[in-house]
Write a protein that holds these residues in place. Structure first.
Motif, PDB file in Angstrom:
ATOM      1  N   ILE A   1       0.842  -1.207   0.000  1.00  0.00           N
ATOM      2  CA  ILE A   1       0.000   0.000   0.000  1.00  0.00           C
ATOM      3  C   ILE A   1       0.873   1.252   0.000  1.00  0.00           C
ATOM      4  CG2 ILE A   1      -1.661   1.321   1.373  1.00  0.00           C
ATOM      5  CD1 ILE A   1      -2.832  -1.349   2.270  1.00  0.00           C
ATOM      6  N   GLU A   2       1.938   1.229   0.822  1.00  0.00           N
ATOM      7  CA  GLU A   2       2.859   2.369   0.848  1.00  0.00           C
ATOM      8  C   GLU A   2       3.515   2.581  -0.514  1.00  0.00           C
ATOM      9  OE1 GLU A   2       5.512   1.551   4.060  1.00  0.00           O
ATOM     10  OE2 GLU A   2       4.545   3.041   5.356  1.00  0.00           O
ATOM     11  N   TYR A   3       3.840   1.485  -1.204  1.00  0.00           N
ATOM     12  CA  TYR A   3       4.448   1.589  -2.525  1.00  0.00           C
ATOM     13  C   TYR A   3       3.518   2.322  -3.491  1.00  0.00           C
ATOM     14  CZ  TYR A   3       5.793   0.165  -7.251  1.00  0.00           C
ATOM     15  OH  TYR A   3       6.109   0.171  -8.592  1.00  0.00           O
ATOM     16  N   TYR A   4       2.260   1.933  -3.505  1.00  0.00           N
ATOM     17  CA  TYR A   4       1.320   2.564  -4.417  1.00  0.00           C
ATOM     18  C   TYR A   4       1.207   4.058  -4.127  1.00  0.00           C
ATOM     19  CZ  TYR A   4      -0.792  -1.040  -7.319  1.00  0.00           C
ATOM     20  OH  TYR A   4      -1.018  -1.968  -8.281  1.00  0.00           O
ATOM     21  N   LEU A   5       1.122   4.409  -2.848  1.00  0.00           N
ATOM     22  CA  LEU A   5       0.958   5.819  -2.500  1.00  0.00           C
ATOM     23  C   LEU A   5       2.197   6.634  -2.869  1.00  0.00           C
ATOM     24  CD1 LEU A   5      -0.842   5.478   0.972  1.00  0.00           C
ATOM     25  CD2 LEU A   5      -1.862   5.949  -1.262  1.00  0.00           C
ATOM     26  N   ARG A   6       3.373   6.083  -2.642  1.00  0.00           N
ATOM     27  CA  ARG A   6       4.596   6.822  -2.975  1.00  0.00           C
ATOM     28  C   ARG A   6       4.736   6.981  -4.483  1.00  0.00           C
ATOM     29  NH1 ARG A   6       7.417   3.521   1.371  1.00  0.00           N
ATOM     30  NH2 ARG A   6       7.481   4.908   3.199  1.00  0.00           N
ATOM     31  N   GLU A   7       4.391   5.914  -5.217  1.00  0.00           N
ATOM     32  CA  GLU A   7       4.449   6.016  -6.668  1.00  0.00           C
ATOM     33  C   GLU A   7       3.489   7.087  -7.172  1.00  0.00           C
ATOM     34  OE1 GLU A   7       6.143   4.447  -9.269  1.00  0.00           O
ATOM     35  OE2 GLU A   7       7.534   3.906  -7.661  1.00  0.00           O
ATOM     36  N   LEU A   8       2.346   7.143  -6.556  1.00  0.00           N
ATOM     37  CA  LEU A   8       1.354   8.133  -6.962  1.00  0.00           C
ATOM     38  C   LEU A   8       1.861   9.549  -6.688  1.00  0.00           C
ATOM     39  CD1 LEU A   8      -1.553   8.366  -8.093  1.00  0.00           C
ATOM     40  CD2 LEU A   8      -2.353   8.419  -5.736  1.00  0.00           C
ATOM     41  N   ALA A   9       2.536   9.758  -5.545  1.00  0.00           N
ATOM     42  CA  ALA A   9       3.064  11.082  -5.212  1.00  0.00           C
ATOM     43  C   ALA A   9       4.214  11.467  -6.135  1.00  0.00           C
ATOM     44  CB  ALA A   9       3.520  11.094  -3.758  1.00  0.00           C
ATOM     45  N   GLU A  10       5.018  10.478  -6.575  1.00  0.00           N
ATOM     46  CA  GLU A  10       6.139  10.791  -7.466  1.00  0.00           C
ATOM     47  C   GLU A  10       5.676  11.128  -8.879  1.00  0.00           C
ATOM     48  OE1 GLU A  10       8.758   7.511  -7.296  1.00  0.00           O
ATOM     49  OE2 GLU A  10       9.376   7.840  -5.195  1.00  0.00           O
ATOM     50  N   ARG A  11       4.632  10.470  -9.322  1.00  0.00           N
ATOM     51  CA  ARG A  11       4.199  10.661 -10.697  1.00  0.00           C
ATOM     52  C   ARG A  11       3.285  11.872 -10.890  1.00  0.00           C
ATOM     53  NH1 ARG A  11       2.973   4.594 -13.112  1.00  0.00           N
ATOM     54  NH2 ARG A  11       4.951   3.648 -12.500  1.00  0.00           N
ATOM     55  N   SER A  12       2.718  12.366  -9.841  1.00  0.00           N
ATOM     56  CA  SER A  12       1.800  13.498  -9.975  1.00  0.00           C
ATOM     57  C   SER A  12       2.220  14.607  -9.022  1.00  0.00           C
ATOM     58  CB  SER A  12       0.357  13.063  -9.658  1.00  0.00           C
ATOM     59  OG  SER A  12      -0.505  14.171  -9.699  1.00  0.00           O
ATOM     60  N   GLN A  13       2.325  15.828  -9.582  1.00  0.00           N
ATOM     61  CA  GLN A  13       2.679  16.973  -8.756  1.00  0.00           C
ATOM     62  C   GLN A  13       1.510  17.445  -7.891  1.00  0.00           C
ATOM     63  OE1 GLN A  13       4.143  19.984 -11.358  1.00  0.00           O
ATOM     64  NE2 GLN A  13       5.972  18.793 -11.990  1.00  0.00           N
ATOM     65  N   ARG A  14       0.326  16.974  -8.211  1.00  0.00           N
ATOM     66  CA  ARG A  14      -0.838  17.404  -7.433  1.00  0.00           C
ATOM     67  C   ARG A  14      -1.104  16.516  -6.213  1.00  0.00           C
ATOM     68  NH1 ARG A  14      -5.268  16.623  -9.453  1.00  0.00           N
ATOM     69  NH2 ARG A  14      -4.785  15.198 -11.158  1.00  0.00           N
ATOM     70  N   VAL A  15      -0.316  15.457  -6.070  1.00  0.00           N
ATOM     71  CA  VAL A  15      -0.516  14.527  -4.954  1.00  0.00           C
ATOM     72  C   VAL A  15       0.555  14.776  -3.918  1.00  0.00           C
ATOM     73  CG1 VAL A  15      -0.644  12.108  -4.255  1.00  0.00           C
ATOM     74  CG2 VAL A  15      -1.566  12.818  -6.484  1.00  0.00           C
ATOM     75  N   GLU A  16       0.116  14.935  -2.673  1.00  0.00           N
ATOM     76  CA  GLU A  16       1.032  15.180  -1.558  1.00  0.00           C
ATOM     77  C   GLU A  16       0.806  14.095  -0.515  1.00  0.00           C
ATOM     78  OE1 GLU A  16       2.041  18.615   1.788  1.00  0.00           O
ATOM     79  OE2 GLU A  16       0.338  18.828   0.401  1.00  0.00           O
ATOM     80  N   LEU A  17       1.903  13.408  -0.129  1.00  0.00           N
ATOM     81  CA  LEU A  17       1.838  12.316   0.837  1.00  0.00           C
ATOM     82  C   LEU A  17       2.545  12.773   2.111  1.00  0.00           C
ATOM     83  CD1 LEU A  17       1.006   9.334   1.286  1.00  0.00           C
ATOM     84  CD2 LEU A  17       3.285   8.682   0.487  1.00  0.00           C
ATOM     85  N   VAL A  18       1.805  12.832   3.210  1.00  0.00           N
ATOM     86  CA  VAL A  18       2.346  13.347   4.478  1.00  0.00           C
ATOM     87  C   VAL A  18       1.988  12.375   5.582  1.00  0.00           C
ATOM     88  CG1 VAL A  18       2.339  15.250   6.126  1.00  0.00           C
ATOM     89  CG2 VAL A  18       2.046  15.713   3.679  1.00  0.00           C
ATOM     90  N   SER A  19       2.955  12.092   6.456  1.00  0.00           N
ATOM     91  CA  SER A  19       2.692  11.266   7.638  1.00  0.00           C
ATOM     92  C   SER A  19       2.185  12.175   8.750  1.00  0.00           C
ATOM     93  CB  SER A  19       3.971  10.549   8.072  1.00  0.00           C
ATOM     94  OG  SER A  19       3.742   9.838   9.281  1.00  0.00           O
ATOM     95  N   ILE A  20       1.002  11.851   9.292  1.00  0.00           N
ATOM     96  CA  ILE A  20       0.406  12.701  10.337  1.00  0.00           C
ATOM     97  C   ILE A  20       0.517  12.058  11.706  1.00  0.00           C
ATOM     98  CG2 ILE A  20      -1.231  13.763   8.740  1.00  0.00           C
ATOM     99  CD1 ILE A  20      -3.350  11.817   9.719  1.00  0.00           C
ATOM    100  N   GLY A  21       1.300  10.965  11.843  1.00  0.00           N
ATOM    101  CA  GLY A  21       1.467  10.370  13.150  1.00  0.00           C
ATOM    102  C   GLY A  21       1.917   8.931  13.039  1.00  0.00           C
ATOM    103  N   LYS A  22       1.985   8.258  14.181  1.00  0.00           N
ATOM    104  CA  LYS A  22       2.407   6.872  14.266  1.00  0.00           C
ATOM    105  C   LYS A  22       1.311   6.044  14.926  1.00  0.00           C
ATOM    106  CE  LYS A  22       6.739   7.324  12.746  1.00  0.00           C
ATOM    107  NZ  LYS A  22       7.265   6.597  11.579  1.00  0.00           N
ATOM    108  N   SER A  23       1.167   4.804  14.479  1.00  0.00           N
ATOM    109  CA  SER A  23       0.229   3.893  15.120  1.00  0.00           C
ATOM    110  C   SER A  23       0.885   3.288  16.351  1.00  0.00           C
ATOM    111  CB  SER A  23      -0.191   2.805  14.135  1.00  0.00           C
ATOM    112  OG  SER A  23       0.932   1.972  13.844  1.00  0.00           O
ATOM    113  N   ILE A  24       0.112   2.476  17.082  1.00  0.00           N
ATOM    114  CA  ILE A  24       0.681   1.859  18.292  1.00  0.00           C
ATOM    115  C   ILE A  24       1.757   0.844  17.960  1.00  0.00           C
ATOM    116  CG2 ILE A  24      -1.440   2.189  19.605  1.00  0.00           C
ATOM    117  CD1 ILE A  24      -2.126  -0.720  19.083  1.00  0.00           C
ATOM    118  N   GLU A  25       1.844   0.420  16.683  1.00  0.00           N
ATOM    119  CA  GLU A  25       2.885  -0.516  16.258  1.00  0.00           C
ATOM    120  C   GLU A  25       4.026   0.205  15.555  1.00  0.00           C
ATOM    121  OE1 GLU A  25       1.089  -3.476  13.913  1.00  0.00           O
ATOM    122  OE2 GLU A  25      -0.294  -4.174  15.466  1.00  0.00           O
ATOM    123  N   GLY A  26       4.032   1.529  15.607  1.00  0.00           N
ATOM    124  CA  GLY A  26       5.147   2.276  15.050  1.00  0.00           C
ATOM    125  C   GLY A  26       5.064   2.559  13.572  1.00  0.00           C
ATOM    126  N   ARG A  27       3.935   2.302  12.912  1.00  0.00           N
ATOM    127  CA  ARG A  27       3.797   2.547  11.488  1.00  0.00           C
ATOM    128  C   ARG A  27       3.295   3.972  11.247  1.00  0.00           C
ATOM    129  NH1 ARG A  27       0.771  -2.953   9.404  1.00  0.00           N
ATOM    130  NH2 ARG A  27       2.547  -4.341   9.503  1.00  0.00           N
TER     131      ARG A  27
END
Length: 1642
Positions: free
Chosen positions: A143-169
């Motif tokens: 899932i992370e791969y798809y999102l990063r690829e989407l952010a790299e290929r499109s300038q209109r897509v911004e991928l930001v981490s807004i926190g960590k889960s209880i398992e550190g993700r």
């Protein structure tokens, strides 16, 4: 046009329909929850299917769906069940983790969690990574791969981490901007998606990734966005291309941003061409899209842009969602309907229509295994195609402002103000640039100037020149017409504008500030909603501290002050005013220009709304911070205190204290000396008889005294009281000493912490000495106040007061004041104080030694003192520190219970309840205590059970009644057996020979013993059985003991063993039973009858029917034996008959004849004198047994005999009648007894109802017989003596009164009875009786027969020479007639003509009689006739002046009183004229103030006229008159009536003022009015000083208009009219001057 959103919404529906409802594992947020759980791995081909079933049943949680050997978690409770299920399915399982909690919390926690998910990392490339929603689920890394690829290929897509889960993700946020986005943070419509909220909910991750990919490709494309303003489309063109590869070419152009495709499914695509790209296209179809869209055929144009109106769609031809072409609306509908047909979990519902007439679909997808029940569950809501093609609110605002279009502008304002906003103008304001803001406010300021100019021209410049030029400038006037709604909308938009920037810096354009300043200055000129809007704007301006806020608050404060000080103000207005309290610092209160503003500020403190809320208190406290306002505020408080309530006076104390606490320096000193100390001085010297001002001052100071625990406050109070309090105890005025005593006791202890320790001790000793001295003050008011205060001090400070002082105080209280002979109030306060002191635990040991000395106080002559002492005994009983019988002995209590009034008796009964009727004792003990009470004092026992019956529950009452009845029944049975035994013994002794005496004696003894034994066994069995039956009937529990009458058994034993009587009398253990006392037995009967009577209303309820039946069954069994036993006791026989009256006739059949015989044998003299009331018991019993017909028949015969005796007119006929042969009658007629019995039937509520329902025909016959009384009265008036002994004058008056009462009672038609119970031989219509017609006949007869005997009005002489007895007879008959006629009005049985005829008749009576015999009846009739006419007469009818209404009849009565008191000093008879007059005036006031004023003005005119008569009689005013009683009986009667009523005194004084101002007066009447006011000032009662002031002002205005002669001739006589006139005027002016000085009238 947002077609793209339709497409992916259809896809999401399909996905959710396939996967939604699958139970996925929930995250465990606490590792302890995992304790005992295990992780297994299953191997087999059908492993996933079996585990899915187990997961659906909640037995296992699958941890990985994509693995061939799935791993799953098993709960601790389900291990055995899951293992059995896997074994049955042929699967092998492997234990991976035995305890999941310990495993997770171990050192390798992270590795363990990754192990649960399978491989730690899964590589993912473009070729190898699985597609979303394919056969296999995606891992987190994929899932992370798809999102990063989407952010790299499109300038209109911004991928930001807004926190960590209880398992550190990482928790990723994907932001997809539209095309052409500059990146500024502006507000726009958006869609929010969420997934992964559950730990293993992998399905939602997959389609969310797919949605992100789709949105990133198409979101923001101009072809999919809607232009909300047609002006944006200006210059754009629509083209159509016809070519095989047209779509491919146009798609490339669309990617380059040159065109926007409008229809993807058409073979000839249409597209929109941008203005800059027109040169690159061909085949022009539409030249200008903006003009085309704005035409009338908007709907057809929009459909044309989409292509054909309908496009068929089948399973083969319909395109797939999000494929190469966009779907039409029909294709989307097709997909949804197909989905509904293929899945039972999908529901498609139309929830409305769009503006184009299309359905708005709602798709509901239920989860698996859904039962269809309406339960609450988590759900996801999606929306699409919510955008429209209308203009944006910003563009509408700009267009409306620039074009000066009021309607669109006001529409935006209204849309913003709606509860569900259709337009958010705050967002519009945020979207405006600074230049646009300046432009908008420039237009709005010009617009507002036009409206203000039109407003001024419309309201202030409407002169002839403008009217003349109206024809020339007609068009200009129509355009510049004032629009109030428009100006209000501009102001509201200004309020919205500044409210938008609450948290930041607000840009205020100069034009906006200029407009606001103008509106603020003109605030007073506007009205209505515009004014309120301006106030809200300026208020918000101040709260946000905007530019020039000091210039925009003055007029707002004035408006808010006016709003809060008017009648009906609300607390929210005070709250708004408090929010602007800091603005007072910007106003110069000392300036003459702000005089009106200062008056408003001062008036605030007298408004109750400020005292009722905390913000109002704070506002008033803040006003005291201005030194110039303190004297004005204090003066206003002094004026408000006499009229305010107790609660408000305490609030004033709070204001003063908080103002003093918050002040400093000279301001604090001013509040202390000019305010608080002034209030102390006023409270000491106020008149306590005018209760409200004095009491309110004490409540105000009490609030300040309540803070005396603080050192500074205590020192302040002591310092302020020092120069005024101590000297007040030595003045001669008792009122001053009384007020000072109250203040000292309330402020005790006075202590100045600035003094030394020795000085403080001396000050405290001075207070103790003063209190002891005040207890012996000569004035009883001072002693009363001192007693109250001393007990309050002892209750609070018992430990602090020295023992010597306490002993000295109690010595005075218990030896002097508790026996104070001057007034009972002192003694009363001592008893109340002791009751209060019992609540102090520290004082109880001392009171234990003191209270036993006060037993004789219970015999005090004043009933209030005895009531207070009874409450003291109850408090002693409650405290349990002392036994109440140690203070007052039980015989003493019973003596007071026997003789005292009902209130004291009720208190004593409550005190003795637990002693003589304990709830926790056995039946034997309860009976013994009851018998001891009856033996001690039978009359006290009667009253005890009379009041105790309502204090005991009904089951216990019934049980006790049955217990007493059983006791009496057993005693009578034993007595009967004893008589039989004695009779048998005497017979045996006569037949025995002397020789065989020894044998016979021994045989007889054995026989007696056997009889005693058998009787005892029989008695025990009877008692036990009866007791159980009683318990069951009473619904309560009874003690298991079989002997409840132990004393009765001992008595029976004594009676049975007659031969051993002498030996047992010598025994020391022998005990006499109370049942041997006949009074005790009669007392038992009394108790049963009283308890039944007091609980009859409870027994009559349906839910208590079982108790009633138990009483009837048990009590009816022994009545025959009881009557035989008490045959010689008349008292007991009457009580038994009274009890029998509660029983049905079938249970006591022999008593009916007994009652009739007793009624016939009753003595007439005893009944007439009232000494014998036993006939009431017989009457009640007969009515209860439904034998009223026999009773009425007997009474009718007696009355007929009485009438016959009066109709015999000659002595010869009497003698001849005595010589005739006749049968001897068994009983003599008793007509007077018959009248008393009939009156009792009418007065008894139950007897009256039963008689009217069952024997109405006989009552009507009696009424017909009673009409003969008119002939008898006529005959009596022609004689000088009574007609006969039976037909005496008293009998005639009682017959007449009873006749009229029966006429009134029998007015209504009879109630419907069941078939067969109606009177035989009589139709229902014949029973209807019309009372008003009968009363009218009586009025006509009285006018012709009785009224002439009253005498002429002027001379007061009777026309015929009759005896005084005949005159008394006539007045009694006429008063009864008027009273009964008034009763007809009360029950609403009369009509309007009847009322007027009755008023005329009473007017003639009052004018004919000069002795005042009909005043009270006339006033009662005036009140009832006024009420009747108010309800039934139409107010629109014009009344003739000759018609006598209720108010006119009242004036006739008052005038007759005035004439009477000119010749008499006292009332003609004892009556309640004052109360009757008060009820009349209050009734008039409730209906009509005008009618009330009409009567009151006439009353005051009669009072003034009577005073004029006294002044002329006495040659001047009575200077020694100090109270109303000194002014004569008439003035004392009328003025004293309203002098005791607070509300009535106000309206009377208003009527007096109106009388003085409107009527014509001579100098004598003015002098009389002034003299009356002078006396009222000294004896005001409850008349307020304000009312006296108003009346004095009215009298002064009349006197000031009187012109006196300047010169007088020297030869003028002192008794000439001119001299008398001048003397009267001089005296009146002198009185007025004194009144004005006393009342502080300038």
């Amino acid at each position: 046009m947002a077609w793209m959103w339709h497409q992916w919404l259809v896809l999401i529906v399909v996905v959710v329909a396939r996967t939604a409802g699958n139970s996925l594992p929930q995250p465990d947020n606490n590792y302890q929850v995992l304790a005992g759980q295990q992780v297994w791995e299953a191997e087999g081909q059908e492993a996933m299917k079996v585990l899915a079933d187990l997961e659906m049943e909640g037995l296992a949680d699958i941890l990985g769906h994509s693995s061939s050997t799935p791993r799953f978690r098993v709960h601790a409770d389900n291990i055995a069940q899951v293992a059995a299920a896997l074994t049955e399915a042929g699967l092998t399982q492997k234990l991976l983790i035995s305890d999941l909690a310990r495993h997770v919390m171990g050192e390798q926690r992270k590795e363990s969690l990754e192990f649960l998910r399978g491989s730690r990392t899964e590589s993912c490339t473009e070729e190898s990574c699985p597609k979303p929603l394919a056969n296999a689920y995606m891992s987190f890394e994929q899932i992370e791969y798809y999102l990063r690829e989407l952010a790299e290929r499109s300038q209109r897509v911004e991928l930001v981490s807004i926190g960590k889960s209880i398992e550190g993700r990482d928790i990723w946020r994907v932001h997809i901007r539209p095309y052409g986005d500059t990146g500024e943070d502006v507000r726009r419509n958006a869609v929010w998606f969420e997934a992964g909220m559950e730990a293993m909910a992998w399905t939602w991750h997959q389609w969310l990734v797919l949605v992100a990919v789709m949105v990133a490709r198409v979101a923001g494309n101009p072809s999919t966005q809607t232009d909300n303003n047609y002006q944006v489309l200006a210059g754009q063109q629509v083209w159509e291309v016809e070519d095989h590869d047209a779509m491919k070419v146009v798609a490339e152009l669309e990617k380059e941003g040159m065109v926007d495709i409008l229809g993807h499914s058409s073979s000839t695509p249409r597209f929109r061409v941008h203005t800059d790209s027109i040169a690159q296209v061909a085949a022009l179809l539409i030249s200008d899209l903006a003009r085309h869209v704005a035409e009338e055929q908007r709907k057809e144009s929009l459909e044309f842009l989409r292509g054909s109106k309908t496009e068929s769609c089948t399973e083969e031809s319909c395109p797939k969602p999000l494929a190469n072409t966009y779907m039409s609306f029909e294709q989307i509908e097709y997909y949804l309907k197909e989905l509904v047909e293929r899945s039972q979990r999908v529901e498609l519902v139309s929830i409305g229509k769009s503006i184009e007439g299309r359905d708005i679909w709602r798709v509901h997808i239920r989860p698996y295994e859904d039962t269809g029940e309406d339960v609450r569950r988590n759900a996801v809501w999606f929306e699409a195609a919510m955008t429209t093609t209308s203009m944006t609110a910003k563009q509408q605002l700009l267009e409306a402002v620039e074009g000066h279009q009021p309607a669109p502008f006001l529409s935006l304002i209204q849309g913003h103000e709606k509860k569900r906003k259709t337009v958010d103008l705050e967002e519009v304001v945020l979207e405006l640039s600074r230049g646009e803001v300046k432009h908008v406010w420039g237009c709005l300021q010009a617009w507002a100037d036009e409206q203000v100019t039109a407003f001024v021209a419309e309201h202030h410049n409407q002169n002839e020149e403008i009217a003349a030029s109206g024809t020339n400038n007609k068009d200009q006037e129509s355009t510049n017409k004032y629009n109030e709604k428009l100006l209000e909308g501009i102001v509201k938009f200004a309020h919205i504008y500044i409210s938008t920037f609450k948290e930041g810096t607000t840009f205020i354009p100069g034009k906006m500030l200029e407009m606001t300043l103008l509106l603020h200055e003109m605030l007073a000129a506007f009205n209505g909603s515009v004014k309120l809007a301006i106030v809200s704007l300026c208020e918000q301006w101040w709260l946000q501290e905007l530019e020039a806020q000091d210039l925009l608050v003055t007029n707002v404060l004035s408006h808010l002050l006016e709003a809060t000080t008017r009648n009906g103000a609300q607390k929210k207005e005070v709250l708004r005013l408090w929010k602007l309290h800091n603005a007072l610092a910007t106003i110069d209160l000392d300036s003459p220009n702000n005089k009106k503003f200062v008056e408003l500020l001062t008036y605030c403190i007298s408004c109750p709304i400020f005292l009722n809320c905390d913000e109002g208190i704070k506002w008033l406290v803040g006003l005291f911070s201005w030194p110039s306002l303190i004297p004005l505020l204090h003066k206003e408080v002094r004026l408000a205190i006499p009229e305010c309530t107790r609660a408000h006076s305490a609030k004033y104390g709070e204001v003063y204290f908080k103002a003093w606490k918050a002040s400093q320096g000279d301001t604090k000193k001013t509040i202390e000396e000019e305010c608080i100390q002034d209030l102390m001085y006023t409270a000491i010297h106020a008149n306590p008889m005018s209760s409200r001002p004095s009491a309110n001052l004490h409540h105000l100071l009490h609030h300040i005294h309540s803070y005396k625990k603080h050192r500074a406050v205590s020192s302040l109070i002591t310092e302020l009281y020092q120069p005024i309090l101590w000297r007040s105890f030595t003045v001669a005025n008792g009122y001053v000493r009384m007020n000072a005593t109250g203040l000292l006791c309330d402020a005790f202890p006075l202590n100045d912490y600035n003094l030394s320790q020795e000085e403080q001790s001396n000050l405290l000793e001075r207070q103790y000495h003063t209190l002891k001295t005040l207890l012996l003050d000569p004035c009883h008011l001072v002693r009363i106040t001192a007693v109250k205060g001393v007990f309050n001090i002892l209750c609070k400070y018992w430990i602090m007061v020295p023992n010597e002082v306490i002993k000295a105080i109690f010595k005075t209280l218990l030896t002097v004041l508790v026996y104070d002979v001057t007034t009972a109030e002192v003694r009363l306060e001592v008893i109340k104080g002791l009751t209060l002191l019992l609540g102090s635990a520290d004082a109880v040991p001392f009171l234990i030694q003191v209270l036993p000395r006060l037993g004789d106080v219970f015999d005090d002559a004043n009933h209030k003192v005895r009531e207070a002492f009874a409450k003291l005994l109850l408090k002693v009983k409650e405290s349990q520190a002392l036994k109440y019988w140690d203070i007052v002995s039980v015989p003493h209590l019973l003596h007071r219970l026997e003789l005292d009034n009902p209130k004291v008796a009720q208190l004593v009964s409550r005190l003795l309840l637990s002693s003589f009727h304990p709830f926790t004792k056995t039946d034997e003990e309860l009976l013994q205590r009851s018998l001891s009470l009856l033996e001690e004092n039978r009359m006290a026992a009667r009253r005890f059970y009379q009041y105790a019956g309502s204090m005991i529950s009904l089951p216990n009452v019934v049980h006790f009644m049955l217990l007493l009845w059983l006791c009496l029944s057993n005693h009578i049975a034993l007595h009967r057996q004893q008589q039989q035994q004695q009779q048998q013994q005497s017979d045996d002794e006569e037949n025995e020979d002397s020789e065989d005496s020894g044998k016979n004696d021994s045989g007889r003894q054995r026989k007696q013993q056997s009889v005693r034994g058998g009787r005892r066994c029989e008695r025990d069995s009877l008692v036990s059985t009866s007791n159980k039956e009683n318990a069951a009937g009473a619904g309560g529990t009874v003690s298991s003991k079989t002997s409840i009458l132990s004393k009765d058994f001992e008595t029976s034993k004594v009676l049975a063993e007659g031969d051993e009587e002498k030996e047992e009398e010598e025994s020391e253990d022998e005990e006499v039973s109370p049942l041997d006392n006949l009074d005790v037995l009669c007392g038992i009967l009394d108790t049963v009858g009283i308890l039944w009577a007091t609980n009859a209303h409870r027994l009559a309820k349906p839910e208590n029917n079982k108790y009633l039946e138990a009483l009837r069954n048990k009590l009816s069994r022994n009545f025959q034996h009881f009557f035989k036993y008490f045959k010689g006791n008349a008292d007991a026989s009457r009580t038994l008959l009274y009890i029998a009256s509660f029983l049905p006739k079938s249970l006591v059949p022999t008593l009916v004849g007994h009652c009739m015989s007793q009624l016939k044998a009753i003595q007439v003299e005893q009944v007439v004198s009232g000494s014998d009331t036993s006939y009431k018991s017989f009457v009640n019993a007969l009515c209860n047994w439904k034998h009223g017909d026999s009773l009425l028949e007997l009474l009718s015969e007696w009355l007929e005999e009485g009438f016959k005796s009066g109709l015999i007119t000659g002595n010869k006929e009497r003698r001849r009648s005595r010589r005739q042969v006749r049968f001897c009658e068994t009983s003599t007629p008793k007509p007077q007894v018959a009248l008393h019995i009939l009156c009792h039937i009418l007065e008894h509520p139950i007897n009256r109802v039963s008689t009217l329902q069952r024997h109405r025909a006989q009552l009507l016959d009696i009424i017909q017989d009673l009409t003969k009384v008119k002939d008898l009265i006529t005959e009596r008036l022609h004689r000088n003596e009574e007609l006969s002994d039976l037909c005496c004058d008293t009998f005639l008056c009682e017959c007449w009164s009873l006749y009229l009462r029966l006429v009134v009672v029998c007015h209504h038609s009879p109630s419907k009875e069941p078939p067969g119970k109606q009177s035989i031989g009589r139709e229902t219509e014949d029973l209807i009786f019309h009372s008003p017609a009968c009363v009218l006949e009586c009025l006509e007869w009285a006018s012709s027969t009785l009224v002439p005997y009253l005498g002429e009005k002027n001379g007061g002489k009777r026309k015929l020479q009759d005896t005084e007895e005949a005159f008394t007879l006539i007045t009694t008959l006429l008063r009864s007639l008027v009273t009964s006629s008034t009763h007809l009005l009360i029950i609403g049985a009369a009509n309007i003509p009847f009322v007027y005829m009755l008023n005329d008749f009473v007017k003639i009576l009052i004018e004919t009689d000069s002795n005042g015999m009909f005043w009270e009846e006339g006033l009662c009739l005036a009140q009832e006739s006024y009420e009747f006419l108010w309800v039934y007469e139409s107010s629109e009818e014009e009344k003739d002046e000759t018609i006598i209404t209720g108010s006119r009849l009242a004036n006739i009565c008052i005038s007759s009183m005035a004439d009477y008191f000119k010749h008499h000093d006292q009332l003609p008879q004892e009556c309640e004229l004052s109360n009757t007059l008060v009820h009349l005036l209050m009734s008039l006031g409730q209906r009509s103030r005008q009618d009330q004023s009409y009567v009151l003005e006439h009353l005051m005119s009669c009072v003034v006229e009577h005073l004029c008569w006294r002044i002329e009689k006495n040659n001047g005013v009575d200077k020694e008159a100090k109270c109303i009683q000194h002014l004569g009986g008439f003035v004392a009667l009328l003025v004293g009536t309203f002098q005791k009523q607070t509300k009535l005194s106000i309206v009377v004084m208003d009527a007096f003022s109106h009388f003085l101002s409107t009527a014509n007066h001579d100098m004598t009447s003015l002098l009389a009015a002034c003299h009356l006011l002078e006396v009222l000032l000294q004896d005001s009662g409850k008349i307020s000083r304000y009312s006296l002031k108003q009346t004095v002002v009215a009298a002064n205005s009349v006197m000031s208009a009187v012109a006196l002669p300047e010169k007088e001739s020297e030869e003028a006589d002192q008794e000439s009219p001119l001299s008398i006139y001048k003397d009267s005027a001089k005296t009146a002016n002198k009185i007025l001057d004194n009144l004005k000085e006393s009342l502080s009238i300038v």
